[in-house]
Design an enzyme around this catalytic site. Sequence first.
Site, PDB file in Angstrom:
ATOM      1  N   HIS A 163       0.835  -1.205   0.000  1.00 23.23           N
ATOM      2  CA  HIS A 163       0.000   0.000   0.000  1.00 23.23           C
ATOM      3  C   HIS A 163       0.873   1.259   0.000  1.00 23.23           C
ATOM      4  O   HIS A 163       0.658   2.179  -0.795  1.00 23.23           O
ATOM      5  CB  HIS A 163      -0.915  -0.043   1.224  1.00 23.23           C
ATOM      6  CG  HIS A 163      -1.671   1.223   1.464  1.00 23.23           C
ATOM      7  ND1 HIS A 163      -2.997   1.379   1.122  1.00 23.23           N
ATOM      8  CD2 HIS A 163      -1.284   2.397   2.011  1.00 23.23           C
ATOM      9  CE1 HIS A 163      -3.392   2.598   1.445  1.00 23.23           C
ATOM     10  NE2 HIS A 163      -2.367   3.246   1.994  1.00 23.23           N
ATOM     11  N   GLU A 164       1.866   1.276   0.873  1.00 27.80           N
ATOM     12  CA  GLU A 164       2.740   2.461   0.953  1.00 27.80           C
ATOM     13  C   GLU A 164       3.564   2.619  -0.332  1.00 27.80           C
ATOM     14  O   GLU A 164       3.797   3.738  -0.788  1.00 27.80           O
ATOM     15  CB  GLU A 164       3.665   2.371   2.174  1.00 27.80           C
ATOM     16  CG  GLU A 164       2.933   2.346   3.523  1.00 27.80           C
ATOM     17  CD  GLU A 164       1.991   3.527   3.707  1.00 27.80           C
ATOM     18  OE1 GLU A 164       2.161   4.551   3.026  1.00 27.80           O
ATOM     19  OE2 GLU A 164       1.057   3.418   4.520  1.00 27.80           O
ATOM     20  N   HIS A 167       1.614   4.483  -2.861  1.00 23.28           N
ATOM     21  CA  HIS A 167       1.672   5.948  -2.735  1.00 23.28           C
ATOM     22  C   HIS A 167       2.923   6.506  -3.388  1.00 23.28           C
ATOM     23  O   HIS A 167       2.893   7.561  -4.008  1.00 23.28           O
ATOM     24  CB  HIS A 167       1.676   6.357  -1.260  1.00 23.28           C
ATOM     25  CG  HIS A 167       0.329   6.249  -0.621  1.00 23.28           C
ATOM     26  ND1 HIS A 167      -0.809   6.714  -1.215  1.00 23.28           N
ATOM     27  CD2 HIS A 167      -0.049   5.742   0.574  1.00 23.28           C
ATOM     28  CE1 HIS A 167      -1.847   6.499  -0.420  1.00 23.28           C
ATOM     29  NE2 HIS A 167      -1.409   5.895   0.672  1.00 23.28           N
ATOM     30  N   GLU A 244      -6.150   6.740  -1.191  1.00 25.88           N
ATOM     31  CA  GLU A 244      -6.074   5.551  -0.336  1.00 25.88           C
ATOM     32  C   GLU A 244      -6.643   4.326  -1.047  1.00 25.88           C
ATOM     33  O   GLU A 244      -6.075   3.244  -0.978  1.00 25.88           O
ATOM     34  CB  GLU A 244      -6.817   5.793   0.983  1.00 25.88           C
ATOM     35  CG  GLU A 244      -6.134   6.815   1.893  1.00 25.88           C
ATOM     36  CD  GLU A 244      -4.709   6.416   2.270  1.00 25.88           C
ATOM     37  OE1 GLU A 244      -4.444   5.206   2.385  1.00 25.88           O
ATOM     38  OE2 GLU A 244      -3.867   7.313   2.410  1.00 25.88           O
TER      39      GLU A 244
END
Length: 552
Positions: A163-164, A167, A244
Amino acid sequence: MGFSFIEIEEQKSRLIFLLFLFLMLFYFIVAWLLIIPFNLVFFSRISGVFLPTLKQMLIAFILAVIAGAAHWSISVNGVVARALASIGARPVDEKDIFHVKFKNIVEEASVAAGGRRVEPWVIPVSALNAFALSDFSGRAVIGVTEGLLAKLNRSQLEAVIGHEFGHILSGDSIMTTITSSLFGIYSSLMDGIRRIFESGRHTRFSRSRGGGGVYIFLVLVYLILAVTKFMSKLLNMFISRQREYRADAIAVRLTRNPLALAEALHLISRGWRGAYLSSEHLASIFIVNPVHNNLDESESFFSDIFSTHPPIKKRIAIAVDMAHINVKNMEDELKQKSVPAERMSSTIQEVEQPEEDRWFAVDSQGQWQGPFAFGQMAAMPWITAETWVHKEFDSKVQYAWQNDDIRGLLQGNGAQHGRYSCPRCNFALKDVLYEGVPLWHCSGCAGNLVERSKIMRILTRRQQGFSAEVEQMGKVIKTTVKHSQISTKAGGSFGSAQLFNCPLCRRPMRRQFYNFDYLVEIDLCLYCDIIWFDKNELEVLQFLYEQHDELK
Ligand SMILES: [Zn+2]
Ligand SMILES: [Zn+2]
């Protein structure tokens, strides 16, 4: 990954352009508003006070360009380092098992994502959260809390790191890093001005003759900053809510494991997110808002604008849907998985010491003795600076004083070589891992020497099981705390006890309780920031902390 390099570069330039424009506009308005009190005070112009002359407008414009450029370079330079410092993150400890696991996952993700270099950092708190930071120089950081490392299994951790990475790959992370740092400067500036304003109110401004002008000036600046902070917040939130979902999608693509993502989000949403982790302006870099708020969890038009994070329930639902199960099943399975939580009677693992040189030495009868391990030689009283020595498999004979290491050892500087001895029984302390954390253990008295900065890691991890003895000691301490017999019990026993010397620096250690919530007796060296725990004391502290944690 669906984000081409060109796309990201375009997005970056667009971002620079927009933010710079925003800054210029801000400073232009500020300059304009400053002209108003200037006109009022020095020219007493009442009519047309809000319409400065053309010349003044030009000055305001030039000032805005200069101030905007200065502000931009201040907030962009070293932005990642500043953000890391403000949330208290630290680089990974290469000797810590959990940290190394985290670092490996980041490296694997980096390979899967085409080789983008990312630094792994850890925040030493028990909360559950994770963040990403990056800047225009190409520096990128993924950080997690100790709590997250302790409570998530490998695949859940992979999902969070995926997930990070999302980003960072999509360029969202630059966006949030830069915008949040712009706001950081605003909010600290605003605090500063509020303080000047508040102290000035009582002292010189109110008494001086031109006080009115200064007053108006301060009120205006304060107002402008308040308005700008609000405006910039709006800007931040317009950008951020969708990112997100997007990063969740990338995590699933990287790991091919939507269930692990759903589980991770579920665990994080149930846990404590670390409200004190960040000042408000940094909230947008985290996977979930460190401060729980109802706005995040709702889906109105209003919350779409004002919230930095989408409802976590919806994110979980999307991930669970991709895994083709339902939320209820996921929660049940997760509960079952966590129940047995295998405990080990002892988590102490010996760390392999690097192969050491062994030595031979000539004794008083002129006979070669040995081989001796390096540390052993300090314990041989007949070895002096004038003793002949040679290394095993090395025929070169020399005086002991000719070898720097042995000379240091004979002068009592053994500690410099990491060979510390137990303050209680003088056994050599061993490098071990306890709950995956590197510390020194005495195999003679079973005491442990721990750097204070590492204790939070031990307290958040849950592999160590407790003996009946430890539980009993813990229960006694708990009742002591309840009846607050601290003062009577503590004072007496401490005064008479034999104090230890710090194994590192040899200064006397201070005997005290760990703290007043956890009345475990420890010996602390304030110079080295290191704690000695006698047998079972570390386990008792852990036991008390876990009991307390479960009540929360
Ligand atoms: Zn010992
Ligand atoms: Zn010390």
